[in-house]
Write an enzyme that holds these catalytic residues in place. Sequence first.
Site, short mmCIF file in Angstrom:
data_model
loop_
_atom_site.label_atom_id
_atom_site.label_comp_id
_atom_site.label_asym_id
_atom_site.label_seq_id
_atom_site.Cartn_x
_atom_site.Cartn_y
_atom_site.Cartn_z
N GLY A 78 37.35 -50.91 -51.33
CA GLY A 78 36.89 -51.05 -50.24
C GLY A 78 37.61 -52.54 -49.77
O GLY A 78 38.46 -52.93 -50.26
N ASN A 79 37.15 -52.92 -48.59
CA ASN A 79 37.41 -54.25 -47.95
C ASN A 79 36.28 -54.85 -47.22
O ASN A 79 35.20 -54.26 -47.34
CB ASN A 79 38.71 -54.00 -46.97
CG ASN A 79 38.49 -53.21 -45.77
OD1 ASN A 79 37.50 -53.26 -44.98
ND2 ASN A 79 38.74 -51.91 -45.78
N ARG A 80 36.59 -56.08 -46.84
CA ARG A 80 35.49 -56.92 -46.27
C ARG A 80 35.14 -56.79 -44.69
O ARG A 80 34.37 -57.38 -44.35
CB ARG A 80 35.72 -58.70 -46.60
CG ARG A 80 35.86 -58.86 -47.85
CD ARG A 80 35.99 -60.21 -47.98
NE ARG A 80 36.32 -60.77 -49.46
CZ ARG A 80 35.16 -61.04 -50.23
NH1 ARG A 80 33.94 -61.05 -49.90
NH2 ARG A 80 35.53 -61.34 -51.55
N SER A 81 35.74 -55.64 -44.20
CA SER A 81 35.31 -55.67 -42.87
C SER A 81 33.94 -55.21 -42.52
O SER A 81 33.44 -54.14 -43.24
CB SER A 81 36.25 -54.37 -42.17
OG SER A 81 35.91 -54.07 -40.97
#
Length: 236
Positions: free
Chosen positions: A33-36
């Site tokens: 995943g990512n930090r958005s």
Amino acid sequence: DAAGGATGDLSGRHVVVTAGGTREPLDPVRYLGNRSSGKQGYAVAAEAARRGARVSLVAANVALDTPPGCDLVPVETALELERAVTDLVDGGGVDAVVMAAAVADFRPARYAEAKIKKTHGDGDDSAPTIELVRNPDILAGLVAARGGATSPYLVGFAAETGDGTGDVLSLARAKLARKGCDLLVANEVGVGRTFGQDSTTAHLLRPGTEEIRTVGPGSKTLVAQAIWDHVAPSLR
Ligand code: CTP
Ligand code: CA
């Protein structure tokens, strides 16, 4: 209206906004995943609704209340997000697509139906290697499919940290040329910078001009207003 600042300049328009960050599953309990956080995309969607648009909000893993007047389309992966956006655009009558979501460039090549164990076959406890494959570039797909009177106005986002090959603005300039969208919104990211934050600075870049409009530091709503201030008069 009660929310304030509404101009109604998007009334009768249908806009699609993507927000959040995709999750690419490895097994039933893990993902890449990512930090958005989804805050910027939600601010863009909320502002469009305040200005009178019908808003389809394609949200990837966002833990925020749906803004008033937005139709939520929840998705998890890049492939689901692609399907949701292309279904909406193919349905016709979409005036603009704002790709604020952080879409994973790669996904695991294989999905394990059962949880991956620390020790795999025959007592082998070496670290596994995760093989990745490319996800489709959804914005590039929209640009490629463009043509004809019904093509939506396309807005891309660029989250850049800057690196050895250039600063944020030169990377964004190159990305705009590569992507071929109608507007690119660039901001500087990094832990504690933009992602999950309430205050941000964004640069609006357009093709065919060196002129850059810088917004902020200010709220993500301020950035959203600047985006629609630019896009609304450009819609056909
Ligand atoms: N995007 C997309 N599909 C992808 C990756 C990104 O539609 N598979 C969109 C994003 O929503 C954003 C824009 O493309 O609006 C730019 O995303 P970004 O990650 O900054 O650009 P990339 O072309 O993926 O380049 P890189 O990650 O190498 O900087
Ligand atoms: Ca990317």
